[in-house]
Design a protein around this motif. Structure first.
Motif, PDB file in Angstrom:
ATOM      1  N   GLN A 130     -33.849  75.503 -83.530  1.00 14.41           N
ATOM      2  CA  GLN A 130     -32.728  74.569 -83.443  1.00 14.41           C
ATOM      3  C   GLN A 130     -32.111  74.255 -84.802  1.00 14.41           C
ATOM      4  O   GLN A 130     -31.146  73.489 -84.887  1.00 14.41           O
ATOM      5  CB  GLN A 130     -33.191  73.273 -82.767  1.00 14.41           C
ATOM      6  N   GLY A 131     -32.702  74.810 -85.871  1.00 14.27           N
ATOM      7  CA  GLY A 131     -32.152  74.571 -87.194  1.00 14.27           C
ATOM      8  C   GLY A 131     -32.495  73.218 -87.779  1.00 14.27           C
ATOM      9  O   GLY A 131     -31.798  72.724 -88.674  1.00 14.27           O
ATOM     10  N   TRP A 132     -33.580  72.609 -87.301  1.00  9.80           N
ATOM     11  CA  TRP A 132     -33.962  71.285 -87.787  1.00  9.80           C
ATOM     12  C   TRP A 132     -34.822  71.345 -89.043  1.00  9.80           C
ATOM     13  O   TRP A 132     -35.023  70.315 -89.696  1.00  9.80           O
ATOM     14  CB  TRP A 132     -34.723  70.522 -86.701  1.00  9.80           C
ATOM     15  N   VAL A 133     -35.356  72.509 -89.363  1.00 10.70           N
ATOM     16  CA  VAL A 133     -36.180  72.644 -90.566  1.00 10.70           C
ATOM     17  C   VAL A 133     -35.261  73.102 -91.693  1.00 10.70           C
ATOM     18  O   VAL A 133     -34.851  74.263 -91.744  1.00 10.70           O
ATOM     19  CB  VAL A 133     -37.333  73.642 -90.357  1.00 10.70           C
ATOM     20  N   VAL A 134     -34.940  72.197 -92.571  1.00 14.45           N
ATOM     21  CA  VAL A 134     -33.972  72.485 -93.627  1.00 14.45           C
ATOM     22  C   VAL A 134     -34.586  72.116 -94.975  1.00 14.45           C
ATOM     23  O   VAL A 134     -35.543  71.346 -95.059  1.00 14.45           O
ATOM     24  CB  VAL A 134     -32.667  71.688 -93.413  1.00 14.45           C
ATOM     25  N   PRO A 135     -34.051  72.690 -96.055  1.00 13.03           N
ATOM     26  CA  PRO A 135     -34.560  72.320 -97.383  1.00 13.03           C
ATOM     27  C   PRO A 135     -34.387  70.824 -97.645  1.00 13.03           C
ATOM     28  O   PRO A 135     -33.418  70.203 -97.194  1.00 13.03           O
ATOM     29  CB  PRO A 135     -33.693  73.152 -98.329  1.00 13.03           C
ATOM     30  N   GLN A 136     -35.331  70.273 -98.393  1.00 12.86           N
ATOM     31  CA  GLN A 136     -35.283  68.861 -98.776  1.00 12.86           C
ATOM     32  C   GLN A 136     -35.334  68.757-100.301  1.00 12.86           C
ATOM     33  O   GLN A 136     -36.337  68.338-100.873  1.00 12.86           O
ATOM     34  CB  GLN A 136     -36.445  68.095 -98.150  1.00 12.86           C
ATOM     35  N   PRO A 137     -34.251  69.153-100.977  1.00 11.67           N
ATOM     36  CA  PRO A 137     -34.244  69.083-102.439  1.00 11.67           C
ATOM     37  C   PRO A 137     -34.300  67.633-102.910  1.00 11.67           C
ATOM     38  O   PRO A 137     -33.828  66.728-102.206  1.00 11.67           O
ATOM     39  CB  PRO A 137     -32.920  69.752-102.819  1.00 11.67           C
ATOM     40  N   PRO A 138     -34.848  67.397-104.084  1.00  7.47           N
ATOM     41  CA  PRO A 138     -34.949  66.014-104.582  1.00  7.47           C
ATOM     42  C   PRO A 138     -33.587  65.458-104.953  1.00  7.47           C
ATOM     43  O   PRO A 138     -32.675  66.193-105.333  1.00  7.47           O
ATOM     44  CB  PRO A 138     -35.845  66.157-105.808  1.00  7.47           C
ATOM     45  N   LYS A 139     -33.471  64.135-104.848  1.00  4.50           N
ATOM     46  CA  LYS A 139     -32.215  63.493-105.223  1.00  4.50           C
ATOM     47  C   LYS A 139     -32.019  63.482-106.734  1.00  4.50           C
ATOM     48  O   LYS A 139     -30.894  63.468-107.230  1.00  4.50           O
ATOM     49  CB  LYS A 139     -32.182  62.072-104.670  1.00  4.50           C
ATOM     50  N   ARG A 199     -40.593  80.213 -95.015  1.00  3.66           N
ATOM     51  CA  ARG A 199     -40.932  78.992 -95.766  1.00  3.66           C
ATOM     52  C   ARG A 199     -40.618  79.167 -97.258  1.00  3.66           C
ATOM     53  O   ARG A 199     -40.203  78.210 -97.921  1.00  3.66           O
ATOM     54  CB  ARG A 199     -42.403  78.662 -95.588  1.00  3.66           C
ATOM     55  N   MET A 200     -40.833  80.378 -97.778  1.00  5.81           N
ATOM     56  CA  MET A 200     -40.487  80.624 -99.181  1.00  5.81           C
ATOM     57  C   MET A 200     -39.017  80.344 -99.449  1.00  5.81           C
ATOM     58  O   MET A 200     -38.661  79.731-100.459  1.00  5.81           O
ATOM     59  CB  MET A 200     -40.797  82.075 -99.558  1.00  5.81           C
ATOM     60  N   ARG A 201     -38.157  80.776 -98.536  1.00  7.58           N
ATOM     61  CA  ARG A 201     -36.724  80.560 -98.724  1.00  7.58           C
ATOM     62  C   ARG A 201     -36.402  79.062 -98.723  1.00  7.58           C
ATOM     63  O   ARG A 201     -35.559  78.593 -99.497  1.00  7.58           O
ATOM     64  CB  ARG A 201     -35.928  81.284 -97.628  1.00  7.58           C
ATOM     65  N   GLN A 202     -37.072  78.316 -97.858  1.00 11.68           N
ATOM     66  CA  GLN A 202     -36.864  76.870 -97.851  1.00 11.68           C
ATOM     67  C   GLN A 202     -37.313  76.264 -99.175  1.00 11.68           C
ATOM     68  O   GLN A 202     -36.608  75.438 -99.776  1.00 11.68           O
ATOM     69  CB  GLN A 202     -37.650  76.227 -96.704  1.00 11.68           C
ATOM     70  N   MET A 203     -38.493  76.682 -99.661  1.00  9.92           N
ATOM     71  CA  MET A 203     -39.040  76.119-100.889  1.00  9.92           C
ATOM     72  C   MET A 203     -38.196  76.502-102.108  1.00  9.92           C
ATOM     73  O   MET A 203     -38.026  75.703-103.034  1.00  9.92           O
ATOM     74  CB  MET A 203     -40.489  76.558-101.058  1.00  9.92           C
ATOM     75  N   GLU A 204     -37.673  77.716-102.113  1.00  8.82           N
ATOM     76  CA  GLU A 204     -36.789  78.117-103.209  1.00  8.82           C
ATOM     77  C   GLU A 204     -35.541  77.240-103.242  1.00  8.82           C
ATOM     78  O   GLU A 204     -35.057  76.855-104.317  1.00  8.82           O
ATOM     79  CB  GLU A 204     -36.426  79.591-103.074  1.00  8.82           C
ATOM     80  N   ALA A 205     -35.010  76.912-102.055  1.00 10.19           N
ATOM     81  CA  ALA A 205     -33.845  76.036-101.988  1.00 10.19           C
ATOM     82  C   ALA A 205     -34.183  74.618-102.444  1.00 10.19           C
ATOM     83  O   ALA A 205     -33.291  73.867-102.851  1.00 10.19           O
ATOM     84  CB  ALA A 205     -33.292  76.004-100.559  1.00 10.19           C
ATOM     85  N   GLU A 206     -35.456  74.276-102.394  1.00  6.82           N
ATOM     86  CA  GLU A 206     -35.912  72.958-102.857  1.00  6.82           C
ATOM     87  C   GLU A 206     -36.232  72.963-104.348  1.00  6.82           C
ATOM     88  O   GLU A 206     -36.575  71.924-104.913  1.00  6.82           O
ATOM     89  CB  GLU A 206     -37.138  72.522-102.056  1.00  6.82           C
ATOM     90  N   GLY A 207     -36.166  74.157-104.973  1.00  6.00           N
ATOM     91  CA  GLY A 207     -36.358  74.233-106.412  1.00  6.00           C
ATOM     92  C   GLY A 207     -37.628  74.909-106.881  1.00  6.00           C
ATOM     93  O   GLY A 207     -37.866  74.999-108.092  1.00  6.00           O
ATOM     94  N   VAL A 208     -38.450  75.419-105.958  1.00  3.81           N
ATOM     95  CA  VAL A 208     -39.690  76.090-106.351  1.00  3.81           C
ATOM     96  C   VAL A 208     -39.375  77.511-106.814  1.00  3.81           C
ATOM     97  O   VAL A 208     -38.630  78.240-106.151  1.00  3.81           O
ATOM     98  CB  VAL A 208     -40.697  76.136-105.177  1.00  3.81           C
ATOM     99  N   ALA A 209     -39.949  77.907-107.953  1.00  5.03           N
ATOM    100  CA  ALA A 209     -39.812  79.277-108.449  1.00  5.03           C
ATOM    101  C   ALA A 209     -41.106  80.028-108.184  1.00  5.03           C
ATOM    102  O   ALA A 209     -42.202  79.480-108.369  1.00  5.03           O
ATOM    103  CB  ALA A 209     -39.506  79.278-109.942  1.00  5.03           C
ATOM    104  N   PHE A 210     -41.002  81.276-107.739  1.00  2.00           N
ATOM    105  CA  PHE A 210     -42.174  82.098-107.443  1.00  2.00           C
ATOM    106  C   PHE A 210     -42.223  83.290-108.404  1.00  2.00           C
ATOM    107  O   PHE A 210     -41.220  83.973-108.595  1.00  2.00           O
ATOM    108  CB  PHE A 210     -42.122  82.610-106.003  1.00  2.00           C
ATOM    109  N   ARG A 211     -43.401  83.515-108.973  1.00  4.50           N
ATOM    110  CA  ARG A 211     -43.604  84.671-109.843  1.00  4.50           C
ATOM    111  C   ARG A 211     -44.807  85.454-109.347  1.00  4.50           C
ATOM    112  O   ARG A 211     -45.946  84.955-109.361  1.00  4.50           O
ATOM    113  CB  ARG A 211     -43.815  84.224-111.289  1.00  4.50           C
ATOM    114  N   THR A 212     -44.570  86.653-108.859  1.00  4.09           N
ATOM    115  CA  THR A 212     -45.637  87.510-108.342  1.00  4.09           C
ATOM    116  C   THR A 212     -46.091  88.501-109.409  1.00  4.09           C
ATOM    117  O   THR A 212     -45.480  88.638-110.461  1.00  4.09           O
ATOM    118  CB  THR A 212     -45.158  88.275-107.102  1.00  4.09           C
ATOM    119  N   ASN A 213     -47.185  89.192-109.109  1.00  3.72           N
ATOM    120  CA  ASN A 213     -47.762  90.194-110.015  1.00  3.72           C
ATOM    121  C   ASN A 213     -48.124  89.601-111.381  1.00  3.72           C
ATOM    122  O   ASN A 213     -48.060  90.281-112.400  1.00  3.72           O
ATOM    123  CB  ASN A 213     -46.807  91.382-110.206  1.00  3.72           C
TER     124      ASN A 213
END
Length: 488
Positions: A130-139, A199-213
């Motif tokens: 339903q599209g209810w799970v959306v990014p929650q970036p900080p104010k 979930r990664m895409r949601q977290m990235e929109a919230e400001g989380v950076a991911f570094r693999t390897n």
């Protein structure tokens, strides 16, 4: 509750599975979530029991009666708000959690417990659709930087909570994809990996950076834990670049089987076998994948990891699959007056077992034998337990064919090179020593360094990792800001 007599009127309805002969032909999920009306009826079974023991049975303390009632009233949007208030990733727990909440259900004392896990599964799937799970970036941003080492459920929970508090969070993962043991420990037929990516895409929109390897440790030690990271960062460098560091990796050191023949080809840890299939499912090309096709497979260890080996072997087309457990066969039904509301010891038959597996208990492996350096058979004996001690039953030795032996006997501790590199104090089991209470909750013996999940508590459940990640995030936030409004 919305239907005060629902527990008297309705029977429990389990989620339906695709037929075994069909599902072993693929590696996709095969559980069919409850339809809206079915979930409503199951929510109606929740009793107005006064003291909801299910809340305490759940490690993240989900507010279970509330979301059951909301589902009964078909108020799905409020139901996901209640569920997300305690659990960052219900699409994971709704699929792979063993549901200790159901063991604690009051209705379960003398009837089938409420199907809490299936209701949770239905809520989160409905919310995403339903599209209810959306990014929650900080104010607003705090200007503080936090490094999270490990991208399993504990690390992801830490990262999401801290990002929502306004901190700049970077997650470091030694593997090529995010998810930790969610990604490479749990088969796709139990948890498809696009769920992690979403979930990664949601977290990235919230400001989380991911570094693999990226392996966090000392350069000379990196190769010793078998990682394929392309870059190494030392703990000292992390502490210089970040205001706080959270080490939240998994308990990755497998328990070995010290018997003659252990060195033979064809004897592997479960975590050498399972991640390869996940990589192949993701599109990777592996030159020498471990395959069970046409082989007599013996899985040593009766837990969830062993069950995952059974299911994967069946999908490979194994000639036979046998699973051994050292402990005696548990009872088919628990002694509820003795154990409720705690997690009971009883016989559990997984979906993988239903697909085809011979199971045996109170069996100890004595040695492995083969020719030309390749395992061909396993020699075992039956054991009995007296006064807490294991004894071999005289004359019980037997042998069986074994072309592939998978060791799934649990994990003893986190990867020691990582902990040694951070120079953190360890407990008697080799885990990071850190309390969960007080002003120094989740704080290690090293300045600026916190820990959560399996690295602190040892091998455990995904839901425990999420709980510790959330609590650790609150501790880090309080450390950085002097106080915290993040929930515990």
């Amino acid at each position: 509750m919305g239907k005060a007599t629902g527990f008297l009127e309705f029977e429990r309805r389990h989620e339906q599975y695709e037929a075994p002969l069909a599902r072993v032909k693929h590696h996709k999920e095969f559980v069919l979530a409850l339809a809206d009306e079915e979930a409503k009826v199951q929510g109606a079974r929740c009793m107005d029991c006064g003291i909801p023991f299910c809340n305490n049975g759940c490690p993240v303390n989900n507010i279970i009666p509330d979301f059951n009632d909301l589902v009964y009233h078909q108020d799905w949007q409020r139901a996901i708000d209640v569920l997300h208030s305690t659990n960052n990733f219900p699409e994971f727990t709704g699929r792979i959690c063993p549901a200790p909440c159901e063991a604690a259900c009051t209705l379960g004392i003398n009837a089938d417990p409420v199907g809490i896990k299936s209701i949770e599964h239905a809520i989160i799937d409905k919310a995403w659709s339903q599209g209810w799970v959306v990014p929650q970036p900080p104010k607003k941003k705090t200007g503080k930087k936090v490094a999270v080492v490990g991208s399993g459920p504990a690390g992801l929970a830490v990262a999401q909570q801290l990002a929502r508090a306004g901190h700049e969070v970077t997650v470091f993962e030694k593997n090529d994809r995010i998810g930790g043991l969610l990604r490479y420990g749990i088969p796709d037929f139990k948890l498809e990996k696009w769920l992690i990516d979403r979930r990664m895409r949601q977290m990235e929109a919230e400001g989380v950076a991911f570094r693999t390897n990226v392996f966090v440790g000392q350069e000379p030690l990196a190769a010793h834990i078998g990682n394929t990271a392309k870059e190494t960062i030392t703990p000292e460098a992390l502490k210089e670049q970040f205001d706080a560091v959270v080490i939240a990796g998994g308990a990755e050191t497998p328990r070995d089987l010290p018997v003659p023949g252990r060195e033979l080809a064809g004897v592997h840890y479960a975590m050498e076998f399972l991640p390869q299939q996940n990589k192949v499912n993701a599109g990777d090309k592996l030159a020498d994948q471990l395959l069970a096709k046409g082989k007599h497979v013996v899985v040593i260890g009766g837990g969830d990891t062993g069950s995952d080996c059974v299911g994967t072997s069946n999908r490979h087309g194994a000639k036979s699959v046998t699973q051994f457990e050292l402990l005696p066969q548990p009872p088919e039904e628990e002694h509820k007056p003795l154990v409720w509301p705690y997690w009971p010891i009883k016989l559990r038959t997984s979906s993988s077992h239903e697909e085809g597996c011979s199971r045996d208990w109170a069996v100890a492996t004595k040695r492995l034998e083969g020719k030309n350096g390749k395992v061909e058979k396993l020699i075992a004996a039956r054991v009995e337990w007296k006064d807490g001690k294991m004894q071999e039953v005289p004359g019980s030795e037997f042998e069986m064919k074994a072309d592939l032996v998978l060791l799934a006997m649990g994990f003893t501790q986190p990867a020691s090179p990582v902990l040694d590199a951070f120079r953190v104090e360890k407990d008697a089991r080799g885990n990071v020593r850190a309390s969960t209470e007080g002003e120094r909750a989740y704080y290690t013996s090293v300045d600026k360094v916190f820990t959560a999940g399996d690295m602190r508590r040892g091998q455990s459940l995904v839901v425990w990792a999420i709980r510790e990640g959330r609590q650790c995030a609150r501790a880090v936030d309080a450390y950085l800001m002097g106080c915290s409004e993040l929930p515990r």
